[in-house]
Enzyme design. Structure first.
Site: not given
Length: 197
Positions: A65, A108
């Site tokens: 992430d 993301e």
């Protein structure tokens, strides 16, 4: 005339095949990053889990992430956010081995699947990815800045019912890294092997 007719037919068939191949690639690829999409990742994992019981080779699962991504998006706009995601994706592409898979998991978050890869080798590969991302510089309005990412690593386990168990363990490890300062690689706590057979 017959030869011309055959050549025309051959050309049409060739271009039709090329178009179909391109449609298949597009259906399996995330448009922004060029990585595999969620659909392709699911197919890859299903295939790996089918082979795992027979081959018993280690299979590492990584979830990553981008740290503070919402801040980049809110401060500099979605165009910069897209540049950040595409840059991180290219680092994943350049650091995986042939036969492995890097995919955009959503937003993301990214997933990297490493076949026949022990946890120690996975740690080395992922640490290279983490340091490559952290050393990548972006230039926005004459200001340089860096991004970082946090990683969680797990392995497919013989007792896993499906790959969601490995995803869950890697996700927990990643969020543990987020809560302890970000920009790090964390190993999942793996379940114990059931020896009561």
């Amino acid at each position: 005339f017959d030869l011309q007719h055959l050549l025309t037919k051959f050309r049409k068939d060739h271009y039709r095949r090329k178009e179909l191949e391109q449609v298949e690639i597009t259906a399996d690829t995330d448009k922004l990053t060029g990585l595999a999409n969620r659909r392709r990742m699911d197919e890859f994992l299903d295939a790996m889990l089918t082979l795992f019981p027979e081959e018993k080779k280690p299979f590492s699962f990584i979830i990553a992430d981008v740290d503070h991504f919402k801040h980049y998006n809110d401060t500099h706009g979605h165009q910069l956010g897209d540049v950040v995601l595409a840059s991180v994706a290219s680092i994943f592409k350049n650091n995986i081995r042939r036969g492995d898979l890097a995919a955009r998991f959503g937003g993301e978050e990214f997933v990297v699947l490493l076949q026949d890869c022990s946890i120690n080798n996975a740690l080395l590969i992922v640490e290279d990815m983490r340091s490559s991302i952290a050393s990548n510089e972006f230039l926005i309005n004459d200001k340089k800045f860096n991004i970082t990412a946090t990683f969680g690593i797990s392995q497919i386990h013989p007792d896993d019912k499906d790959y969601k168990d490995a995803i869950s363990r890697a996700d927990i490890a990643m969020y543990d890294g987020k809560s302890h300062g970000k920009n790090q690689v964390c190993l999942a706590t793996e379940p114990r092997t059931n020896t009561n057979d």
